[in-house]
Motif scaffolding. Structure first.
Motif, PDB file in Angstrom:
ATOM      1  N   THR A 123     -22.558  91.023  42.393  1.00 54.66           N
ATOM      2  CA  THR A 123     -23.400  90.364  43.398  1.00 54.66           C
ATOM      3  C   THR A 123     -24.328  89.340  42.754  1.00 54.66           C
ATOM      4  O   THR A 123     -25.031  88.622  43.465  1.00 54.66           O
ATOM      5  CB  THR A 123     -24.249  91.394  44.162  1.00 54.66           C
ATOM      6  N   LEU A 124     -24.337  89.303  41.417  1.00 58.12           N
ATOM      7  CA  LEU A 124     -25.214  88.386  40.695  1.00 58.12           C
ATOM      8  C   LEU A 124     -24.391  87.367  39.907  1.00 58.12           C
ATOM      9  O   LEU A 124     -23.339  87.697  39.352  1.00 58.12           O
ATOM     10  CB  LEU A 124     -26.123  89.151  39.727  1.00 58.12           C
ATOM     11  N   ALA A 125     -24.876  86.142  39.892  1.00 55.10           N
ATOM     12  CA  ALA A 125     -24.326  85.120  39.002  1.00 55.10           C
ATOM     13  C   ALA A 125     -25.208  85.045  37.764  1.00 55.10           C
ATOM     14  O   ALA A 125     -26.427  85.233  37.849  1.00 55.10           O
ATOM     15  CB  ALA A 125     -24.275  83.765  39.707  1.00 55.10           C
ATOM     16  N   ARG A 126     -24.594  84.792  36.590  1.00 54.80           N
ATOM     17  CA  ARG A 126     -25.363  84.741  35.349  1.00 54.80           C
ATOM     18  C   ARG A 126     -25.273  83.354  34.734  1.00 54.80           C
ATOM     19  O   ARG A 126     -24.189  82.797  34.567  1.00 54.80           O
ATOM     20  CB  ARG A 126     -24.841  85.766  34.345  1.00 54.80           C
ATOM     21  N   LEU A 127     -26.435  82.797  34.427  1.00 54.25           N
ATOM     22  CA  LEU A 127     -26.494  81.522  33.736  1.00 54.25           C
ATOM     23  C   LEU A 127     -27.002  81.761  32.325  1.00 54.25           C
ATOM     24  O   LEU A 127     -27.977  82.501  32.117  1.00 54.25           O
ATOM     25  CB  LEU A 127     -27.442  80.537  34.437  1.00 54.25           C
ATOM     26  N   PHE A 152     -30.254  85.701  35.830  1.00 52.41           N
ATOM     27  CA  PHE A 152     -29.430  86.340  36.857  1.00 52.41           C
ATOM     28  C   PHE A 152     -29.986  85.967  38.235  1.00 52.41           C
ATOM     29  O   PHE A 152     -31.196  86.117  38.480  1.00 52.41           O
ATOM     30  CB  PHE A 152     -29.435  87.866  36.681  1.00 52.41           C
ATOM     31  N   VAL A 153     -29.109  85.498  39.105  1.00 50.12           N
ATOM     32  CA  VAL A 153     -29.519  85.106  40.460  1.00 50.12           C
ATOM     33  C   VAL A 153     -28.489  85.650  41.444  1.00 50.12           C
ATOM     34  O   VAL A 153     -27.319  85.880  41.083  1.00 50.12           O
ATOM     35  CB  VAL A 153     -29.624  83.570  40.604  1.00 50.12           C
ATOM     36  N   PRO A 154     -28.874  85.892  42.702  1.00 47.41           N
ATOM     37  CA  PRO A 154     -27.887  86.327  43.710  1.00 47.41           C
ATOM     38  C   PRO A 154     -26.734  85.338  43.795  1.00 47.41           C
ATOM     39  O   PRO A 154     -26.952  84.129  43.883  1.00 47.41           O
ATOM     40  CB  PRO A 154     -28.702  86.362  45.004  1.00 47.41           C
ATOM     41  N   ARG A 155     -25.525  85.849  43.747  1.00 43.69           N
ATOM     42  CA  ARG A 155     -24.349  84.978  43.699  1.00 43.69           C
ATOM     43  C   ARG A 155     -24.256  84.069  44.926  1.00 43.69           C
ATOM     44  O   ARG A 155     -23.850  82.914  44.824  1.00 43.69           O
ATOM     45  CB  ARG A 155     -23.085  85.830  43.582  1.00 43.69           C
ATOM     46  N   ASP A 156     -24.623  84.599  46.112  1.00 42.85           N
ATOM     47  CA  ASP A 156     -24.493  83.791  47.315  1.00 42.85           C
ATOM     48  C   ASP A 156     -25.529  82.680  47.393  1.00 42.85           C
ATOM     49  O   ASP A 156     -25.447  81.818  48.271  1.00 42.85           O
ATOM     50  CB  ASP A 156     -24.562  84.664  48.572  1.00 42.85           C
ATOM     51  N   ARG A 157     -26.517  82.716  46.482  1.00 41.79           N
ATOM     52  CA  ARG A 157     -27.513  81.649  46.447  1.00 41.79           C
ATOM     53  C   ARG A 157     -27.180  80.595  45.393  1.00 41.79           C
ATOM     54  O   ARG A 157     -27.873  79.587  45.284  1.00 41.79           O
ATOM     55  CB  ARG A 157     -28.903  82.224  46.133  1.00 41.79           C
ATOM     56  N   TYR A 158     -26.140  80.869  44.611  1.00 40.08           N
ATOM     57  CA  TYR A 158     -25.840  79.956  43.502  1.00 40.08           C
ATOM     58  C   TYR A 158     -24.906  78.839  43.945  1.00 40.08           C
ATOM     59  O   TYR A 158     -23.891  79.068  44.609  1.00 40.08           O
ATOM     60  CB  TYR A 158     -25.196  80.705  42.332  1.00 40.08           C
ATOM     61  N   ARG A 193     -28.871  94.639  42.090  1.00 33.73           N
ATOM     62  CA  ARG A 193     -29.822  94.235  43.123  1.00 33.73           C
ATOM     63  C   ARG A 193     -29.892  92.715  43.189  1.00 33.73           C
ATOM     64  O   ARG A 193     -29.887  92.033  42.165  1.00 33.73           O
ATOM     65  CB  ARG A 193     -31.205  94.816  42.828  1.00 33.73           C
ATOM     66  N   ARG A 194     -30.017  92.202  44.418  1.00 40.32           N
ATOM     67  CA  ARG A 194     -30.009  90.760  44.626  1.00 40.32           C
ATOM     68  C   ARG A 194     -31.420  90.206  44.364  1.00 40.32           C
ATOM     69  O   ARG A 194     -32.192  89.981  45.284  1.00 40.32           O
ATOM     70  CB  ARG A 194     -29.555  90.420  46.049  1.00 40.32           C
ATOM     71  N   ARG A 195     -31.705  89.997  43.111  1.00 40.33           N
ATOM     72  CA  ARG A 195     -33.010  89.462  42.745  1.00 40.33           C
ATOM     73  C   ARG A 195     -32.852  88.570  41.525  1.00 40.33           C
ATOM     74  O   ARG A 195     -31.818  88.577  40.851  1.00 40.33           O
ATOM     75  CB  ARG A 195     -34.016  90.573  42.467  1.00 40.33           C
ATOM     76  N   VAL A 196     -33.881  87.808  41.259  1.00 32.26           N
ATOM     77  CA  VAL A 196     -33.869  86.887  40.118  1.00 32.26           C
ATOM     78  C   VAL A 196     -34.473  87.590  38.905  1.00 32.26           C
ATOM     79  O   VAL A 196     -35.541  88.197  38.998  1.00 32.26           O
ATOM     80  CB  VAL A 196     -34.672  85.603  40.451  1.00 32.26           C
TER      81      VAL A 196
END
Length: 436
Positions: free
Chosen positions: A113-117, A76-82, A55-58
């Motif tokens: 769909t999520l990017a991980r920092l 975790f943040v939506p990849r298209d927002r990163y 899911r596209r959420r933080v």
């Protein structure tokens, strides 16, 4: 052994859907965290990761070092927002919320769909931390909100649902980055309403006068153009005749799919007399006068300064311009430009002269009030003339008053069949009543 204990805690089969998601979460888990985290911490974090279900959420999963030296955070943040700017904002939020002194970060971007920092925030064990995970997640979510998100919300709040949805599809991605950086989504609603009001045929022009920096006494003149942008060489002389100087221009091309080229040109203007422009009071009158000049219904000359300094509309200015043209024919030894300057310098008297004309000829004025109004206005003009120190200024102003008093009839208040003012001004005079 630690991974096996995590599976036992979940009680799922490795080949089930959740089991496969757990395997993926553990296989991609930072290796040092696998060693340092306890089984309970691993269960809590991996359960949260599995429950994300792409899911596209933080989501934030922090782990505190037992000795209080650092927080290890998985974000975790939506990849298209990163992007780099998003990472820097997230790092700053964590540094502030966790009372950090320094940090290190790594990012993982995959097909998900999520990017991980992974962010390690070093802390002082003696400094308390009051922020909760929910609060930090909310701050990160706000930091990742795009301008388009804000625009969608503003449209939903201010317009009916169907119209908001239509405009979101039409304008959601139409504004360039430079516009988004300078104009808030809230303020852009006015621009959108002006743009949809433009006629479909190009070229079409719309304008709006907006407040600027009160300290600098500036205002913003927005030009809305379907077709090619307005050339500055076309507009600068017109604005100068209104007493406005252009300090800078910000042009924005609006990309509307399948539509004619559309522009917003933001002109920062200041009045030549450095007066503060009350845009709320002046905007409608100025915009009408500007369009009258732009469309050829009124002339572009120094008399237009009276729109902003004497509270006159362009039709009232037209009368004073006509008086000037008549005086040029009488042999009065002054040029039109000089008379424009004198009238602009004595804007208050110009206002009284306009009222004198209206008191004499406005058919809406009742006869019982006309005489009293004329007496009051003539007394105000006489009193104002006492403070005019220049003989030339005094002669010109008295000449204007003389022509208006010598006017017998006018078509100024007549309307055509469509209810619009006639496109020409007629005044019948009695020349013997004019001084000189």
């Amino acid at each position: 052994r630690k991974v096996q204990k995590v599976f036992e805690q979940f009680g799922v089969s490795p080949v089930s859907h959740d089991g496969k998601a757990l395997v993926h979460a553990l296989e991609t888990y930072p290796r040092d965290e696998l060693f340092q985290a306890s089984v309970a911490e691993l269960v809590r974090t991996t359960r949260g990761i599995v429950n994300l279900y792409e899911r596209r959420r933080v989501r934030l999963f922090p782990r505190r070092d037992p000795y209080g030296r650092f927080y290890s955070c998985l974000v975790f943040v939506p990849r298209d927002r990163y992007n780099t700017q998003a990472r820097e904002r997230i790092e700053q939020i964590l540094l502030e919320a966790l009372a950090g002194t320094a940090l290190e970060s790594q990012v993982q971007i995959s097909e998900s769909t999520l990017a991980r920092l992974q962010i390690l925030v070093r802390t002082d064990p003696d400094r308390p931390v009051s922020a909760t995970v929910d609060q930090i997640e909310q701050r990160v979510t706000e930091a990742l909100r795009t301008w388009e998100d804000s625009l969608r919300e503003e449209l939903d709040q201010r317009l009916p649902e169907d119209q908001a949805a239509t405009l979101t599809r039409r304008f959601g991605s139409a504004f360039p980055v430079a516009y988004q950086e300078y104009v808030s989504a809230k303020d852009s609603i006015t621009d959108i309403l002006e743009l949809i009001a433009l006629p479909e045929d190009a070229p079409a022009l719309g304008i709006e006068l907006r407040p600027g920096d009160p300290g600098e006494r500036t205002a913003h003149l927005r030009l809305y153009r379907r077709g090619d942008p307005v050339a500055m060489s076309d507009i600068l002389p017109r604005l100068e005749n209104f007493g406005l100087r252009v300090l800078n221009e910000r042009p924005y091309r609006i990309n509307l799919d399948g539509e004619a080229e559309t522009w917003i040109q933001d002109l920062e203007v200041v009045h030549e007399l450095q007066i503060e422009l009350d845009t709320e009071h002046l905007s409608a009158r100025f915009e009408a006068a500007f369009f009258a000049v732009w469309n050829g219904a009124a002339e572009s000359d120094g008399f237009n300064r009276l729109v902003l300094t004497a509270d006159l509309d362009w039709r009232q200015v037209l009368v004073l311009r006509a008086v000037c043209r008549y005086l040029l024919q009488t042999g009065l030894p002054f040029s039109q430009r000089y008379m424009e300057t004198v009238i602009a310098r004595h804007a208050a008297i110009a206002g009284w002269l306009s009222q004198l004309f209206e008191a004499r000829f406005d058919p809406a004025l009742k006869a019982s009030r006309r005489k009293a109004s004329l007496k009051k206005i003539l007394a105000a003009i006489d009193e104002s003339l006492q403070s005019v120190t220049s003989p030339d200024d005094d002669r010109i102003l008295r000449a204007f008053r003389g022509v208006i008093r010598a006017t017998l009839r006018t078509n100024h208040y007549q309307r055509d069949d469509a209810g619009q003012p006639k496109p020409y001004l007629s005044m019948k005079l009695e020349p013997r009543r004019i001084p000189d």
